[in-house]
Design a protein around this motif. Sequence first.
Motif, PDB file in Angstrom:
ATOM      1  N   SER A  35      -1.013  -6.408 -42.812  1.00 11.97           N
ATOM      2  CA  SER A  35      -2.369  -5.874 -43.008  1.00 11.97           C
ATOM      3  C   SER A  35      -3.246  -6.452 -43.903  1.00 11.97           C
ATOM      4  O   SER A  35      -2.717  -6.843 -45.093  1.00 11.97           O
ATOM      5  N   GLY A  36      -4.667  -6.415 -43.742  1.00 12.01           N
ATOM      6  CA  GLY A  36      -5.414  -6.932 -44.677  1.00 12.01           C
ATOM      7  C   GLY A  36      -6.105  -8.090 -44.347  1.00 12.01           C
ATOM      8  O   GLY A  36      -6.119  -8.499 -43.067  1.00 12.01           O
ATOM      9  N   HIS A  37      -6.794  -8.836 -45.322  1.00  8.74           N
ATOM     10  CA  HIS A  37      -7.486 -10.038 -44.939  1.00  8.74           C
ATOM     11  C   HIS A  37      -6.961 -11.089 -45.757  1.00  8.74           C
ATOM     12  O   HIS A  37      -6.661 -10.934 -46.822  1.00  8.74           O
ATOM     13  N   VAL A  38      -7.446 -12.534 -45.276  1.00  9.12           N
ATOM     14  CA  VAL A  38      -6.874 -13.731 -46.054  1.00  9.12           C
ATOM     15  C   VAL A  38      -7.964 -14.707 -45.622  1.00  9.12           C
ATOM     16  O   VAL A  38      -8.310 -14.752 -44.542  1.00  9.12           O
ATOM     17  N   VAL A  39      -7.934 -15.677 -46.697  1.00  6.83           N
ATOM     18  CA  VAL A  39      -8.718 -16.755 -46.545  1.00  6.83           C
ATOM     19  C   VAL A  39      -7.896 -18.156 -46.448  1.00  6.83           C
ATOM     20  O   VAL A  39      -6.943 -18.033 -47.310  1.00  6.83           O
ATOM     21  N   ALA A  40      -7.981 -18.806 -45.630  1.00  5.72           N
ATOM     22  CA  ALA A  40      -7.095 -19.987 -45.483  1.00  5.72           C
ATOM     23  C   ALA A  40      -7.745 -21.063 -46.515  1.00  5.72           C
ATOM     24  O   ALA A  40      -8.965 -21.276 -46.744  1.00  5.72           O
TER      25      ALA A  40
ATOM     26  N   ARG B  23     -11.442 -25.273 -40.048  1.00 11.10           N
ATOM     27  CA  ARG B  23     -11.951 -25.202 -41.338  1.00 11.10           C
ATOM     28  C   ARG B  23     -12.561 -23.771 -41.734  1.00 11.10           C
ATOM     29  O   ARG B  23     -13.041 -23.041 -40.787  1.00 11.10           O
ATOM     30  N   GLY B  24     -12.355 -23.257 -42.905  1.00  8.33           N
ATOM     31  CA  GLY B  24     -13.033 -22.182 -43.548  1.00  8.33           C
ATOM     32  C   GLY B  24     -12.638 -20.805 -42.758  1.00  8.33           C
ATOM     33  O   GLY B  24     -13.416 -19.940 -42.565  1.00  8.33           O
ATOM     34  N   LEU B  25     -11.413 -20.715 -42.428  1.00  9.69           N
ATOM     35  CA  LEU B  25     -10.960 -19.715 -41.531  1.00  9.69           C
ATOM     36  C   LEU B  25     -10.776 -18.570 -42.505  1.00  9.69           C
ATOM     37  O   LEU B  25     -10.018 -18.453 -43.547  1.00  9.69           O
ATOM     38  N   ARG B  26     -11.045 -17.484 -41.927  1.00 12.20           N
ATOM     39  CA  ARG B  26     -10.754 -16.054 -42.609  1.00 12.20           C
ATOM     40  C   ARG B  26     -10.096 -15.230 -41.282  1.00 12.20           C
ATOM     41  O   ARG B  26     -10.612 -15.104 -40.278  1.00 12.20           O
ATOM     42  N   LEU B  27      -9.107 -14.273 -41.911  1.00 12.62           N
ATOM     43  CA  LEU B  27      -8.137 -13.624 -40.999  1.00 12.62           C
ATOM     44  C   LEU B  27      -8.260 -12.133 -41.228  1.00 12.62           C
ATOM     45  O   LEU B  27      -8.271 -11.799 -42.421  1.00 12.62           O
ATOM     46  N   GLU B  28      -8.163 -11.225 -40.218  1.00  6.23           N
ATOM     47  CA  GLU B  28      -8.068  -9.790 -40.837  1.00  6.23           C
ATOM     48  C   GLU B  28      -6.906  -9.281 -39.697  1.00  6.23           C
ATOM     49  O   GLU B  28      -7.000  -9.603 -38.609  1.00  6.23           O
ATOM     50  N   PHE B  29      -6.178  -8.650 -40.535  1.00  6.58           N
ATOM     51  CA  PHE B  29      -4.822  -7.931 -39.763  1.00  6.58           C
ATOM     52  C   PHE B  29      -4.917  -6.522 -39.885  1.00  6.58           C
ATOM     53  O   PHE B  29      -5.243  -5.942 -40.906  1.00  6.58           O
ATOM     54  N   LYS B  30      -4.468  -5.774 -38.969  1.00  7.61           N
ATOM     55  CA  LYS B  30      -4.200  -4.415 -38.901  1.00  7.61           C
ATOM     56  C   LYS B  30      -3.253  -3.933 -38.150  1.00  7.61           C
ATOM     57  O   LYS B  30      -3.034  -4.371 -36.820  1.00  7.61           O
ATOM     58  N   GLU B  31      -2.206  -3.369 -38.819  1.00 10.57           N
ATOM     59  CA  GLU B  31      -1.162  -2.700 -37.960  1.00 10.57           C
ATOM     60  C   GLU B  31      -0.372  -3.984 -37.361  1.00 10.57           C
ATOM     61  O   GLU B  31       0.053  -3.725 -36.135  1.00 10.57           O
TER      62      GLU B  31
END
Length: 430
Positions: free
Chosen positions: A271-276, A288-296
């Motif tokens: 869970s949470g968010h992360v920047v590559a 490039r410039g990837l941002r990801l968000e995870f939930k469950e």
Amino acid sequence: MRVCDQPIDSRFGEQLARYANLVATYGLNVQPGQLVNISSEPYHRDFLAALVTEMYRRGAGFVHVDLVDPVLHRRRFEHSNPKFLGTLPDFYGAKFGELVDKGAANLKLLGPEFPEYLDGLAPEAVNTARKAGYQAAKRFYDEGIDKSKVQWCVIAAATPGWALRLFPDRSPHEAEATLWDHIFRICRVDGSDYLSKWANHNSVLKNRARKLSALGIELLHFVGPGTDLKVGLSERAFFKGGADSTDRGVVFEPNIPTEECFTTPDWRTVSGHVVATRPFLVNGVLVRGLRLEFKEGELIGFTCEDGGPTFQAYINSDPGAKRLGEVALVGVDSPIFASQVVFEEILFDENAACHIALGSAYRGCLHGGENFSESEAIAAGCNSSSVHTDIMISSESVDVKAVLRDGRIIELLERGEWRGELAADACQSA
């Protein structure tokens, strides 16, 4: 041998010879009479000659070299009927099956002559062909790699095209020579003591992985600019690092270079968010410039500056493509990070930073995982997918903490540096 049509000097020749010897003796550890399979682009013919020579000197029974020409590969996407992109002839899968049956050694040599050879192609078409290749070789991945029935190793060699992407202000010859210098140094073949250096390095990675496994980590917490990501681990999970061994007890090094200690997460806990922190290639396109968000456990959203359509097609491959299959820890003591070069090649860039991987998981990082049934894998949160791509998520601005099963919280990496008993000097003496 020549580099970019220029005569090579004796120092380069010595380092290249060491590199070939390292791959044959330490990377693949070729055994007498063994079948060896190598895949490569035609550009690397001279280096391949050195590699094949070393393997026959080791006593290889037969060395097969698959030359895959990117120019011809592109023609398939440009001119083939799309309905045929999802199929491959039976002999393709049969070859990989024989590698498993014969307990072969398999080498993949990376280094693109034309890095942009897939540019402009429909992402869905490239993804369809990639999935077909994965399915045809699935037994090789499931048994050859996951159950360690083959020795396998991935390495890279420089090309002018790849080098000019990294060093665009130099001539093709200068750029390629610079990239080779980085490869030799990072792969520890820039001196005659390269085999002892690898023995010492392997000891550090093995000891660090052992210490991480002994901590009883329930959760890894990554915190940094734009990043607050939690990745849970199964009670069955343990860390790997350095050399591996086959089911016959033959030791080999899967990746040269390698700087990571990695394990299999319970994908349901993410869970949470992360920047590559580094760009990476997906189906030949730089994201490039990837941002990801995870939930469950599921990837529920992303943004990126470049490569969005290709990344979207990739994560739409199957349900597991939006779940984690790997989490790996790498410190800023990595020579790849220290080089300050973004190589735009995952073999190098994943060993510059902590990373997560969307897609298939390594069952071999779960106690008893090699013999899991599908239901047991599902119960352990072990992801299954046709994809696996590493995404770098750390730098000198990222901390990694571990929540232990006894409730304690400890610092593993602070601003990218290994802490306490996980530092290189502590692991060297363990």
